[in-house]
Scaffold this active site. Structure first.
Site, mmCIF file in Angstrom:
data_model
loop_
_atom_site.group_PDB
_atom_site.id
_atom_site.type_symbol
_atom_site.label_atom_id
_atom_site.label_comp_id
_atom_site.label_asym_id
_atom_site.label_seq_id
_atom_site.Cartn_x
_atom_site.Cartn_y
_atom_site.Cartn_z
ATOM 1 C CE LYS A 132 -3.760 -1.209 2.439
ATOM 2 N NZ LYS A 132 -4.409 -1.417 3.736
ATOM 3 N NE ARG A 142 -6.761 -4.351 -2.066
ATOM 4 C CZ ARG A 142 -7.301 -4.428 -0.875
ATOM 5 N NH1 ARG A 142 -6.562 -4.318 0.188
ATOM 6 N NH2 ARG A 142 -8.595 -4.619 -0.736
ATOM 7 C CG MET A 145 -2.512 -6.194 8.397
ATOM 8 S SD MET A 145 -1.727 -7.247 9.616
ATOM 9 C CE MET A 145 -0.435 -6.170 10.104
ATOM 10 N NE ARG A 196 -6.103 4.231 4.648
ATOM 11 C CZ ARG A 196 -7.413 4.049 4.468
ATOM 12 N NH1 ARG A 196 -7.906 2.834 4.474
ATOM 13 N NH2 ARG A 196 -8.214 5.063 4.283
ATOM 14 C CD GLU A 207 6.236 -47.750 -7.766
ATOM 15 O OE1 GLU A 207 5.394 -46.977 -7.295
ATOM 16 O OE2 GLU A 207 5.933 -48.720 -8.490
ATOM 17 C CB SER A 264 7.027 -43.750 -14.986
ATOM 18 O OG SER A 264 5.921 -43.123 -14.441
ATOM 19 C CE1 TYR A 310 5.092 -39.231 -17.745
ATOM 20 C CE2 TYR A 310 7.066 -39.605 -19.045
ATOM 21 C CZ TYR A 310 6.101 -40.071 -18.169
ATOM 22 O OH TYR A 310 6.145 -41.354 -17.706
ATOM 23 N N GLY A 332 7.448 -42.883 -9.446
ATOM 24 C CA GLY A 332 6.260 -43.024 -8.593
ATOM 25 C C GLY A 332 6.609 -42.397 -7.263
ATOM 26 C CB THR A 333 7.022 -38.874 -6.302
ATOM 27 O OG1 THR A 333 5.860 -38.454 -7.016
ATOM 28 C CG2 THR A 333 8.258 -38.585 -7.125
ATOM 29 C CG ASN A 334 1.911 -41.129 -4.914
ATOM 30 O OD1 ASN A 334 2.138 -39.939 -4.853
ATOM 31 N ND2 ASN A 334 0.982 -41.645 -5.702
ATOM 32 C CG ASP A 335 4.729 -46.844 -3.623
ATOM 33 O OD1 ASP A 335 4.386 -47.082 -2.445
ATOM 34 O OD2 ASP A 335 4.071 -47.223 -4.603
ATOM 35 C CB CYS A 395 2.917 -41.245 -12.857
ATOM 36 S SG CYS A 395 3.635 -42.709 -12.120
ATOM 37 N N GLY A 423 -8.261 -7.062 4.807
ATOM 38 C CA GLY A 423 -8.956 -7.090 6.095
ATOM 39 C C GLY A 423 -8.161 -7.683 7.236
ATOM 40 N NE ARG A 476 0.854 -49.067 -11.205
ATOM 41 C CZ ARG A 476 0.603 -48.308 -10.128
ATOM 42 N NH1 ARG A 476 1.484 -47.383 -9.778
ATOM 43 N NH2 ARG A 476 -0.491 -48.466 -9.436
ATOM 44 C CG HIS A 481 -14.536 -9.178 5.530
ATOM 45 N ND1 HIS A 481 -14.955 -10.407 5.971
ATOM 46 C CD2 HIS A 481 -13.189 -9.150 5.687
ATOM 47 C CE1 HIS A 481 -13.906 -11.080 6.403
ATOM 48 N NE2 HIS A 481 -12.832 -10.335 6.245
ATOM 49 N NE ARG A 491 -2.352 -45.265 -8.906
ATOM 50 C CZ ARG A 491 -2.225 -43.931 -8.863
ATOM 51 N NH1 ARG A 491 -3.050 -43.167 -9.564
ATOM 52 N NH2 ARG A 491 -1.291 -43.376 -8.115
HETATM 53 C C1 PEP Z 1 3.427 -43.803 -6.907
HETATM 54 O O1 PEP Z 1 3.842 -44.602 -6.086
HETATM 55 O O2 PEP Z 1 3.771 -42.616 -6.954
HETATM 56 C C2 PEP Z 1 2.433 -44.236 -7.898
HETATM 57 C C3 PEP Z 1 2.052 -43.439 -8.883
HETATM 58 O O3 PEP Z 1 1.873 -45.449 -7.709
HETATM 59 P P1 PEP Z 1 0.678 -45.724 -6.667
HETATM 60 O O4 PEP Z 1 0.276 -44.450 -6.083
HETATM 61 O O5 PEP Z 1 -0.358 -46.421 -7.446
HETATM 62 O O6 PEP Z 1 1.397 -46.632 -5.706
HETATM 63 MG MG MG Z 2 3.441 -46.690 -6.418
#
Ligand code: PEP
Ligand code: MG
Length: 924
Positions: A26, A343, A108, A97, A793, A812, A900, A814-817, A880, A106, A622, A460, A566
Site C-alpha cells: 500500500k 492494489r 490488519m 493504516r 519408486e 516413470s 513429462y 512413482g513419487t508416492n511410494d 506420475c 482485512g 502399469r 468483506h 492403474r
Molecule cells: C506412486 O507410487 O507414486 C504411484 C504413482 O503409484 P501408486 O500411487 O499407485 O502406488
Molecule cells: Mg506406487
C-alpha cells in the site's frame, strides 16, 4: 548501531514505489501514485524495517529517532494542507493504516480521523459549520482507536450506539442528529475509560504513537498469523507491516461527497468495464464493512457526471501504469476526486484468465506476462460446479452475486461452528452471517460457501470469498439471522443450523435444500491461455486415468497422453471381483489360468477403449501393483461367517435326526410335513460345501497375510510369483493394440512395470513381453509398436538406474511410494498420525506426500535421471505420483531434466500452466 541512523519514514513524494518489502504494498503504491501525478491525499510511510525493529525490541519501543522523523513529516503535512496537527482552529486529521509487502485483505487494522480530541473537535465543527459531521467523525475515531489500539471490544461500543439509536427512534445511522452523535461520543469515551482504566488520550502525538505501535503489533495478531500460515506467506515474501499515515479526506461532507471502492475490471467475470460501488455522504469504512448496501458504480454517471468522467480517466491511468487490474478506493470530497489507495485486484480464476487474454489483445501486456500473472493453482476454480440447469427449485432469497460458483451444505451461523462442523467433523457447511468481519476468516476456510444478509459486492465477505474462489451471496436482505437461536428467517419460512441450503454465487440466489451441481465447461479464453502455455512449456503434461471416461475428461483438459493407468482399479468392479478372487485363491496354475481366461477379454476391452479414446497419443499401462490381499475378504469376517455356518450345520444335523425320529412320534400329518419341509430347506450338503469354500478362503487369506503389505507381495514381485497374471495383462495390452491397428487406429502403448528394484525383475517381465509379442506378431502378421519401461519408486531403483536403463525405454517416477521409501513414512498412516505435528512444529516445512521433498526425494530423482541418461541418452523420463500436479514440484521436475509430468485429469490445466511458469522462470 550505525552512527548514521537509518531513515525509517518516507514522504509519499520520496519513497521508492518499487520497494514493497520496505514500504509495504500500500505504502509503495501511495508513493508511486503520488509520483505519477494521481490526486492522492498527502502522507508518509513508516517502513517495515521499523516494524521489525519494534517487534524485536525487549519492551516494544519504536526505534530511536522514529518519533522525530514522524514529527518532521507531520510538519510537512501541515505545510501542504495549511492545517495543524492538534490545532483547534483548523485541525489536521490523518488515517493510520497497515500495509505489508503482500496484500492481506482485512487482516490488519485501520484507524481513521486521528488527531481529534475535545478541542480539535470543536475547531473542526467551527471550521466546517457542521456539528453533525464533527461528532460523527469523532465517534468513529473513538471506536476504531478504542478497538484497534486499546483493545476495547467492539460490542461495548455497538451496544451504546444501538441504545442511543433506539432512544432516538431512528433506523438508519443517517437519521441520528448531531446531539445524538454527541451523546454517543460521550458514551464511547466512558466505555474507553471504564475498560482501560485511563481517559481517552487527548494529545494527538500520543494518539499517533499508540496507533503506530498498534498497527505494528497487529502483524503478530492471530488473524494475520493465521492468514500467512494458510496462504504460505513466508518471511521472504512479506516481513513486517509498514504504517501509512495520510491526510483524511471526507466522503461524508454532504451530498456532493461520496466514497467508493472499484475494480478497473469486473473481478467476478473479467469484463472490461469499471466495477464497483459507492455511497453518497459516507465514509470508506461504510462500504468496506458492508454496513450500508451501496449503489452500483453504474449510477454515478447520472448522479455526479463530472466525477464519473474523472473516475474513468483515473481507471485508464491506473491500468496503463500498473498493467494490472487495480482494486482502488476513492473519495469525493465536495466535488474533488481523490484516489486513496490502489492494489492489484484479487480476482477469481475466470476473471484472471479473461483479463490475461484480453490485456494481451489490447497490447497492455505480453503473453509471457499474461501467463505469469496467474497462479496455476487458481485454475482449479474453473472446474467448480454450478447448479444443474434443469433444477426447478424456487429461490427463497435473492442477494448479490458476490463470488461465482454454487455450493450446498448445512447452514451454520458463526465461524467457530463452521470450523467445528466443516473442518473437524468433515461436513459441508455454508457460513451464514448478517455480515462478516475479518475475525470470521477461519469460518471461511472451513466452508463451501458464504451467505450474508448485508453488504455489497465489495464487502468483506465478497472480497475474501472471491480471493478464495468460494461461492458467496452477499446482501441477501430478505434473510434475518438470529445467531443466538442458530436460526435464520426468510419471509414465512426459516432454516436452522444443520438444515441444508444451496447458494449460487453467480446469480445471487439462495435455496432451501440441496440442489445438484454440474461441472463447468472450459471457457474459450482458458483454451487460448493454455495454448500459449503449451507453446512455452518444456514439460509435457499427461494424465493419470484408468477408465475411458476419465481419459475423455483428461483429453478435454489438454493431456497429451496417459502417463499412468492403474490396472488394479479396473479389477474393482462387482462383476470382476469374483473372477479376480478365483484367480488369487486358485490352487493350481490350471485353475488360475481358467480365471485369467475370463479376465483376458475384459482387460483387452478396457485397453482397446483407452487406446481408442486417446489415439494417437501414448497410453502408459502399469501392470498390476497392489498387495493381493486387497482383493480378498477380511479375515475376521470370514471367521465370523464360519462360526455361524458351523452353528447352522449343527442345526441341520439336528433337523435330520428329528426327521428320522418322526416315525417314533405320534405327530399329525401336518407336523410331519413341516419337519420335512424344514429339513429340505437347509440341505446339510449345501452347508458343508459353504463351510469348505469359506475354509479354503480363510486358509488363503491367512497364507497371504502380510505384516507390511505395502512393502510386501505387490508389484513386480507379484508378477514374478504369479507369472500368469502379468502374462494375461501383457497379452491383453498387445492384442488390444494389434486390434486397434487392424482397425486403422494409431496407438502407442507403453508397458510399465511397478515396484522394480533390480534389473533381473525387469528382465523376467521382458521375457514375457517378448514371447507374447512374438506370438501376436505371427498371429496378426505384423509387429505391435510399443515401449517397455519401469516405475522408479523404490530407493534401490534410483541407485541402480544405470542398470535399469539398459532394459527400460522410459522411467516413470512413482513419487508416492518413493516418498514413503525415502522417509520410511507409511503413506497410509503418516498423514493422520504424526505429519500434522511435524508440519505445525516446523520439523518438516511441508507434507512430503503433497509437496515433493526436493532435498531428499528430489536428490534421488536427480541421480536416477543422470545415471539413466548416461546409459540411454534418449530415455524418456516422467513423474506420475501426486506431485506431478503440484506447481512447485513441477518446477523441480523441469530442473531435474524430466520430459513429462502425469497427474489426475482435473489437475492437468494447473500442470500445463505450472509447466509454462517453470519454463519462463528458467529462461529468465
Ligand atoms: C506412486 O507410487 O507414486 C504411484 C504413482 O503409484 P501408486 O500411487 O499407485 O502406488
Ligand atoms: Mg506406487
Amino acid at each position: 548501531m550505525d552512527a548514521i541512523a537509518t531513515k525509517h519514514v518516507f514522504a509519499f513524494e520520496e519513497g521508492d514505489g518499487k520497494d514493497k518489502k520496505l514500504l509495504g504494498g500500500k505504502g509503495a503504491n501511495l508513493c508511486e501514485m503520488t509520483q505519477i501525478g494521481l490526486n492522492v491525499p498527502p502522507g508518509f510511510v513508516i517502513s517495515t524495517a521499523a516494524c521489525l525493529e519494534y517487534l524485536d525490541s525487549a519492551e516494544r519501543q519504536l526505534p530511536d529517532g522514529v518519533m522525530d522523523e514522524i514529527r518532521t513529516q507531520m510538519q510537512a503535512l501541515e505545510a501542504k494542507t495549511g492545517k495543524g496537527f492538534g490545532n483547534p482552529d483548523e485541525p489536521l486529521l490523518v488515517s493510520v493504516r497497515s500495509g505489508s509487502a503482500m496484500s492481506m485483505p482485512g487482516m490488519m487494522d485501520t484507524i481513521l480521523n486521528l488527531g481529534l480530541n475535545s478541542e480539535t473537535l470543536q475547531g473542526e465543527i467551527r471550521h466546517s459549520g457542521d456539528p453533525r459531521f464533527g461528532y460523527d467523525a469523532y465517534r468513529r475515531f473513538i471506536q476504531l482507536f478504542g478497538k484497534v489500539a486499546l483493545g476495547v471490544p467492539d460490542e461495548l461500543f455497538d451496544a451504546e450506539f444501538a441504545a442511543v439509536k433506539q432512544n432516538a427512534e431512528v433506523k438508519e445511522d443517517l437519521g441520528l442528529s448531531a446531539s445524538d452523535l454527541e451523546e454517543i461520543c460521550g458514551r464511547f469515551l466512558k466505555v474507553v475509560e471504564e475498560h482501560t482504566g485511563k481517559p481517552f488520550p487527548e494529545d494527538p502525538y500520543v494518539q499517533l504513537e499508540i496507533a503506530v505501535k498498534a498497527v505494528f503489533n497487529s502483524w503478530m495478531g492471530k488473524r494475520a498469523v493465521d492468514y500467512r500460515k494458510q496462504f504460505n506467506i513466508t518471511q521472504d515474501m512479506a516481513n513486517g507491516t509498514a504504517v501509512n499515515v495520510q491526510t483524511m479526506v471526507f466522503g461524508n461532507r454532504g451530498d456532493d461527497s461520496a466514497t467508493g471502492v472499484a475494480f478497473t475490471r469486473n473481478p467476478g467475470t473479467g469484463e472490461n468495464k469499471l466495477f464497483g460501488e459507492y455511497l453518497v455522504n459516507a465514509q470508506g469504512e461504510d462500504v468496506v464493512a458492508g454496513i450500508r448496501t451501496p449503489n452500483s458504480i453504474d449510477r454515478l454517471a447520472a448522479e455526479m457526471p463530472q466525477m464519473a468522467e474523472e473516475l474513468a480517466e483515473l481507471r485508464a491511468k491506473l491500468e496503463t501504469h500498473y498493467k494490472e487490474i487495480q482494486d482502488f478506493e476513492f473519495t469525493i470530497e465536495r466535488g474533488r476526486l481523490f484516489c486513496l489507495q490502489t492494489r492489484n485486484g484479487k480476482m477469481n480464476a475466470q476473471a484472471m484468465v479473461r483479463t490475461s487474454v484480453e490485456m494481451v489483445r489490447e497490447g497492455l501486456i505480453t503473453k509471457e506476462q499474461a501467463l505469469l500473472r496467474i497462479q496455476p493453482e487458481l485454475l482449479e476454480q474453473m472446474l467448480f460446479p454450478r447448479l444443474d440447469p434443469s433444477h426447478r427449485a424456487d429461490p427463497v432469497a435473492q442477494g448479490l452475486p458476490a463470488s461465482p460458483g454454487a455450493a450446498y451444505g448445512i447452514a451454520v451461523f458463526d465461524a467457530d461452528r463452521a470450523e467445528q462442523m466443516g473442518k473437524d467433523l468433515g461436513q459441508k457447511v455454508i457460513l451464514v452471517r448478517e455480515e462478516t468481519k475479518p475475525e470470521d476468516i477461519h469460518g471461511f476456510f472451513a466452508s463451501q460457501g458464504i451467505l450474508t444478509a448485508r453488504g455489497g459486492k465489495t464487502s468483506h465477505a465478497a472480497v475474501v470469498a472471491r480471493s478464495m474462489g468460494k461461492p458467496c451471496v452477499a446482501g441477501a436482505e430478505g434473510i434475518a439471522v438470529d445467531v443466538a437461536r442458530r436460526e435464520a428467517y426468510v419471509g414465512d419460512t426459516s432454516f436452522r443450523e444443520g438444515d441444508v441450503i444451496t447458494i449460487d454465487g453467480t446469480t445471487g440466489k439462495v435455496y432451501l435444500g440441496e440442489i445438484p451441481t454440474v461441472e463447468p465447461d472450459f471457457t474459450n479464453e482458458l483454451n487460448v491461455l493454455l495454448g500459449w502455455a503449451d507453446g512455452v512449456a518444456k514439460l509435457k503434461v499427461m494424465a493419470n486415468s484408468d477408465t475411458p471416461d476419465e481419459a475423455r475428461k483428461a483429453l478435454k483438459y489438454g493431456a497429451v497422453g496417459i502417463g499412468l493407468a492403474r490396472t488394479e482399479r479396473m479389477f474393482n468392479d462387482v462383476e470382476r471381483l469374483p473372477i479376480v478372487i478365483e484367480m488369487i485363491v486358485a490352487d493350481s496354475p490350471e485353475q488360475r489360468q481358467a480365471a485369467l481366461d475370463k479376465l483376458l477379454p475384459l482387460q483387452r476391452k478396457d485397453f482397446r477403449e483407452l487406446f481408442e479414446v486417446m489415439s494417437p497419443r501414448p497410453v502408459t499401462i502399469r501392470l498390476l501393483d497392489p498387495p493381493i490381499h486387497e482383493f480378498l475378504p477380511d479375515e475376521h469376517q470370514l471367521e465370523r461367517d464360519l462360526s455361524e455356518l458351523h452353528q447352522l450345520a449343527a442345526t441341520t444335523r439336528g433337523m435330520a435326526v428329528l426327521a428320522g425320529s418322526m416315525g417314533l412320534i405320534h405327530a399329525s400329518d401336518h407336523a410331519r410335513h413341516d419337519v420335512d419341509v424344514m429339513r429340505r430347506m437347509v440341505d446339510p450338503a449345501l452347508v458343508e460345501e459353504a463351510i469348505a469354500k469359506k475354509q479354503t478362503m480363510l486358509r488363503k487369506v491367512r497364507a497371504l497375510y502380510e505384516t507390511n503389505p505395502m512393502l510386501g507381495h505387490r508389484g513386480v514381485r507379484l508378477g514374478i510369483t504369479f507369472p500368469e497374471i502379468y502374462q494375461m495383462q501383457i497379452r491383453a495390452i498387445l492384442e488390444a493394440a494389434a486390434d486397434c491397428s487392424k482397425m486403422g487406429i494409431e496407438v502407442h502403448p507403453q508397458i510399465k512395470v511397478p515396484q522394480v528394484c533390480t534389473v533381473q525383475e525387469l528382465l523376467k517381465v521382458k521375457v514375457f513381453v517378448d514371447t507374447i509379442h512374438e506370438e501376436i506378431k505371427q498371429r496378426y502378421g505384423h509387429p505391435v509398436s510399443f515401449k517397455f519401461g519401469t516405475m522408479i519408486e523404490v530407493v534401490r531403483a534410483c541407485m541402480r538406474a544405470e542398470s535399469l536403463a539398459e532394459e527400460a525405454e522410459f522411467f516413470s517416477f512413482g513419487t508416492n511410494d518413493l516418498t514413503q521409501a525415502a522417509f520410511s513414512f507409511s503413506r497410509e498412516d503418516a498423514e493422520n498420525k504424526f505429519l500434522p505435528l511435524y508440519n505445525n512444529s516446523g520439523i518438516l516445512q511441508d507434507n512430503p506426500f503433497e509437496v515433493l521433498d526436493v532435498k531428499g526425494v528430489g536428490k534421488l530423482m536427480q541421480l536416477a535421471v543422470e545415471w539413466g541418461k548416461s546409459v540411454r541418452p534418449d530415455i524418456h523420463v516422467g513423474i506420475c505420483g501426486e506431485h506431478g500436479g503440484h506447481p512447485a514440484s513441477i518446477a523441480f521436475c523441469q530442473l531435474a531434466g524430466l520430459d513429462y509430468v502425469s497427474c489426475s485429469g482435473p489437475r492437468v490445466p494447473v500442470a500445463r500452466l505450472a509447466a509454462a511458469h517453470a519454463a519462463l522462470k528458467d529462461a529468465a
